[in-house]
Enzyme design. Structure first.
Site, PDB file in Angstrom:
ATOM      1  N   ASP A  64       0.856  -1.185   0.000  1.00 50.36           N
ATOM      2  CA  ASP A  64       0.000   0.000   0.000  1.00 50.36           C
ATOM      3  C   ASP A  64       0.892   1.236   0.000  1.00 50.36           C
ATOM      4  O   ASP A  64       2.114   1.129   0.101  1.00 50.36           O
ATOM      5  CB  ASP A  64      -0.929   0.004   1.228  1.00 50.36           C
ATOM      6  CG  ASP A  64      -0.181  -0.276   2.507  1.00 50.36           C
ATOM      7  OD1 ASP A  64       0.967   0.193   2.643  1.00 50.36           O
ATOM      8  OD2 ASP A  64      -0.728  -0.960   3.394  1.00 50.36           O
ATOM      9  N   ASP A  66       1.574   5.039   1.678  1.00 48.62           N
ATOM     10  CA  ASP A  66       1.293   5.997   2.746  1.00 48.62           C
ATOM     11  C   ASP A  66       1.851   7.344   2.325  1.00 48.62           C
ATOM     12  O   ASP A  66       2.934   7.416   1.733  1.00 48.62           O
ATOM     13  CB  ASP A  66       1.959   5.548   4.056  1.00 48.62           C
ATOM     14  CG  ASP A  66       1.436   4.194   4.491  1.00 48.62           C
ATOM     15  OD1 ASP A  66       0.224   4.069   4.680  1.00 48.62           O
ATOM     16  OD2 ASP A  66       2.236   3.240   4.597  1.00 48.62           O
ATOM     17  N   ASP A 156      10.100   4.107  12.541  1.00 50.18           N
ATOM     18  CA  ASP A 156      10.761   3.002  13.232  1.00 50.18           C
ATOM     19  C   ASP A 156      12.148   2.659  12.696  1.00 50.18           C
ATOM     20  O   ASP A 156      13.127   2.709  13.425  1.00 50.18           O
ATOM     21  CB  ASP A 156       9.846   1.759  13.275  1.00 50.18           C
ATOM     22  CG  ASP A 156       9.207   1.411  11.944  1.00 50.18           C
ATOM     23  OD1 ASP A 156       9.562   2.027  10.911  1.00 50.18           O
ATOM     24  OD2 ASP A 156       8.354   0.497  11.916  1.00 50.18           O
TER      25      ASP A 156
HETATM   26  P1  ATP Z   1       3.980  -2.621   4.939  1.00 53.17           P
HETATM   27  O1  ATP Z   1       2.823  -1.681   4.664  1.00 53.17           O
HETATM   28  O2  ATP Z   1       4.607  -3.191   3.740  1.00 53.17           O
HETATM   29  O3  ATP Z   1       3.661  -3.617   5.978  1.00 53.17           O
HETATM   30  P2  ATP Z   1       5.169  -0.247   6.012  1.00 53.17           P
HETATM   31  O4  ATP Z   1       6.584   0.090   6.347  1.00 53.17           O
HETATM   32  O5  ATP Z   1       4.497   0.629   4.988  1.00 53.17           O
HETATM   33  O6  ATP Z   1       5.143  -1.761   5.597  1.00 53.17           O
HETATM   34  P3  ATP Z   1       3.012   0.484   7.767  1.00 53.17           P
HETATM   35  O7  ATP Z   1       2.523  -0.241   8.956  1.00 53.17           O
HETATM   36  O8  ATP Z   1       2.133   0.644   6.581  1.00 53.17           O
HETATM   37  O9  ATP Z   1       4.370  -0.234   7.369  1.00 53.17           O
HETATM   38  O10 ATP Z   1       3.482   1.903   8.275  1.00 53.17           O
HETATM   39  C1  ATP Z   1       3.862   2.952   7.407  1.00 53.17           C
HETATM   40  C2  ATP Z   1       5.065   3.672   7.964  1.00 53.17           C
HETATM   41  O11 ATP Z   1       4.733   4.276   9.211  1.00 53.17           O
HETATM   42  C3  ATP Z   1       6.268   2.805   8.261  1.00 53.17           C
HETATM   43  O12 ATP Z   1       7.058   2.589   7.120  1.00 53.17           O
HETATM   44  C4  ATP Z   1       6.997   3.618   9.305  1.00 53.17           C
HETATM   45  O13 ATP Z   1       7.695   4.672   8.704  1.00 53.17           O
HETATM   46  C5  ATP Z   1       5.846   4.212  10.090  1.00 53.17           C
HETATM   47  N1  ATP Z   1       5.477   3.373  11.243  1.00 53.17           N
HETATM   48  C6  ATP Z   1       4.520   2.414  11.282  1.00 53.17           C
HETATM   49  N2  ATP Z   1       4.442   1.853  12.496  1.00 53.17           N
HETATM   50  C7  ATP Z   1       5.363   2.471  13.260  1.00 53.17           C
HETATM   51  C8  ATP Z   1       5.763   2.367  14.634  1.00 53.17           C
HETATM   52  N3  ATP Z   1       5.192   1.482  15.441  1.00 53.17           N
HETATM   53  N4  ATP Z   1       6.745   3.195  15.073  1.00 53.17           N
HETATM   54  C9  ATP Z   1       7.299   4.096  14.260  1.00 53.17           C
HETATM   55  N5  ATP Z   1       6.971   4.239  12.966  1.00 53.17           N
HETATM   56  C10 ATP Z   1       6.022   3.453  12.467  1.00 53.17           C
HETATM   57 MG    MG Z   2       2.438   0.530   4.424  1.00 51.15          MG
END
Ligand code: ATP
Ligand code: MG
Length: 451
Positions: A64, A66, A156
């Site tokens: 997805d 963001d 993170d």
């Molecule tokens: P995917 O969607 O492929 O699982 P993602 O990295 O995009 O991986 P998401 O959960 O969609 O993960 O979160 C989007 C972004 O928000 C992350 O890439 C990170 O930068 C931030 N993020 C999400 N959760 C946390 C957290 N618990 N602490 C700090 N930053 C976070």
């Molecule tokens: Mg994501």
């Protein structure tokens, strides 16, 4: 249109120009691009950040997209008819395009007493206000807006803090994420212990990305995991359920589970299963492993997976243990089975929530294991027509593959499904139990048994 330089914090970034990175607009969802363009046309700054950028740079298809922006949630919502503000502690905006949701978050800073400001007030608007005013609002650490460089630092892992913009098509790196992508490593931003204490779920995320991307966890990021695993105790079962699903349905559940065990984190997600695997037989431990492998295979083939099946498998060792314990008690087998299914599910709910529709289905998968033991035509047909038959049959095959001796039951059901009417009749005849108490039945026909 604003120039990029107007955005505070931008000077902290390493800027990679469009000729020096591999991201092209074609790899980005048209809806995410629409969001970027509209925000940008309204003179806001907007970036794709997180998994969208990371995965494209790695040559993978993002799950997805963001978006991070300096527009407040209210400002974002005004620009999009299809936008909805969600979240109470920290407001984010979901912009819906059919089945796709683009999540838009306002730049925010990490917790820092200096930044503690009123809810709803973005820092760029209150900068310069006197301290009395800035202290007046409700202090909610997640509601602190910030500049883009602060937004990067509160994320993170370094590889999740890369920003892509359609203004000049630049890529921004604030924390050495590109370097870590090249080194194939997961590195937490800032002090690992502090960041895990702030949000223990980051430990699970480290494992998830390490398994999914096949990256190492950098030494300092890895070091505190064992010691801090207990912090997961403080996370709500509802959030842990969401994380568990992400861990188990990311396409590499088997590797993820092994890592969770290695770092003791598994004990805070599936304590009853872990204990039962330790105490119980190797066959049910093997079943768990096979179910995870099966999940990964199904996802690789674009088939659906249901949490009900996953939990039925993960909790199978627990169920078996309860059943074994009930064997010495003077209790009807059916009642013992019901109590054991109830106990296995209830114990898990202390760790992860499981929505009712899934617990109901997990229990059905278990109950059907008994009913798959063919009795007669009627019972065979009824189990075959059960909506959960396919899941129960798959589960049965796993049990056999794990080493349970079931007298060729799986093969029988495979033949039955593949067979025509004639073969099915023969298969049923071969296993139907001879009718009991024939003489009495001729006098008074039992309604419970059909031919
Ligand atoms: P995917 O969607 O492929 O699982 P993602 O990295 O995009 O991986 P998401 O959960 O969609 O993960 O979160 C989007 C972004 O928000 C992350 O890439 C990170 O930068 C931030 N993020 C999400 N959760 C946390 C957290 N618990 N602490 C700090 N930053 C976070
Ligand atoms: Mg994501």
């Amino acid at each position: 249109m604003n120039s990029n330089l107007e955005l505070p914090g931008l000077d902290k970034a390493t800027v990679i120009s469009r000729d020096n990175h591999s991201i092209s607009r074609k790899q980005i969802s048209p809806n995410a691009l629409k969001v970027l363009y509209r925000l940008s046309d309204a003179d806001f700054h907007a970036y794709i950040v997180g998994g969208g950028v990371r995965d494209i740079l790695l040559g993978n298809k993002p799950k997805d997209f963001d978006v991070a922006t300096d527009a407040t949630p209210e400002e974002v919502r005004k620009l999009f008819k299809n936008a909805r503000i969600i979240g109470r502690r920290f407001k984010i905006v979901h912009i819906r395009f059919g089945r796709e949701i683009i999540e838009v978050t306002t730049f925010r800073a990490n917790h820092n007493p200096e930044n503690e400001i009123a809810d709803h007030v973005p820092r760029r608007q209150i900068k310069g206000l006197d301290s009395a005013h800035s202290k007046s609002g409700m202090i909610l650490r997640d509601n602190v807006y910030g500049d883009i460089d602060e937004d990067a630092l509160r994320r993170d892992f370094t590889i999740n803090a890369l920003y892509y913009t359609t203004r000049n098509f630049e890529l921004l790196d604030f924390c050495g994420g590109l370097d870590d992508l090249a080194k194939k490593q997961i590195r937490i931003i800032g002090d690992p212990e502090e960041r895990y204490k702030e949000d223990p779920v980051r430990m699970l995320r480290a494992i998830r990305f390490s398994a999914k991307l096949n990256f190492d966890i950098e030494a300092n990021t890895k070091k505190p995991l064992n010691d801090l695993a207990y912090l997961l105790d403080s996370i709500s079962p509802a959030r842990l359920f969401d994380e568990t699903l992400k861990l188990m349905t990311g396409g590499c559940a088997q590797r993820t589970f092994a890592l969770l065990c290695e770092y003791q984190l598994g004990s805070y997600l599936f304590a009853p299963s872990m204990e039962a695997i330790e105490q119980g037989d190797s066959i049910s431990a093997k079943l768990v492993d096979l179910a995870l492998r099966n999940t990964d295979q199904r996802l690789a083939e674009n088939k659906s997976v249901t949490p009900a099946f996953l939990f039925a498998a993960l909790l199978w060792p627990v169920l078996k243990l309860h059943l074994a314990a009930s064997r010495n008690q003077d209790i009807h087998p059916q009642q013992a089975f019901q109590q054991a299914t109830q106990a296995a599910l209830t114990e898990q709910l202390d760790y992860t929530a499981i929505p009712k529709r899934f617990t109901v289905a997990s229990r059905e998968i278990w109950e059907l294991q008994n009913r798959l033991q063919r009795q007669n035509r009627r019972s065979i047909e009824s189990v075959f027509n059960h909506p959960r038959f396919r899941a129960a049959y798959d589960f049965l095959l796993l049990r056999e593959e794990a080493g349970e001796e079931l007298g060729g039951l799986g093969q029988w059901w495979t033949d039955f499904q593949n067979g025509d009417t004639k073969l099915r009749t023969e298969l049923i005849a071969a296993v139907s139990k001879p009718k009991k108490r024939r003489r009495r039945r001729s006098k008074r026909k039992s309604p419970g048994v059909s031919e």
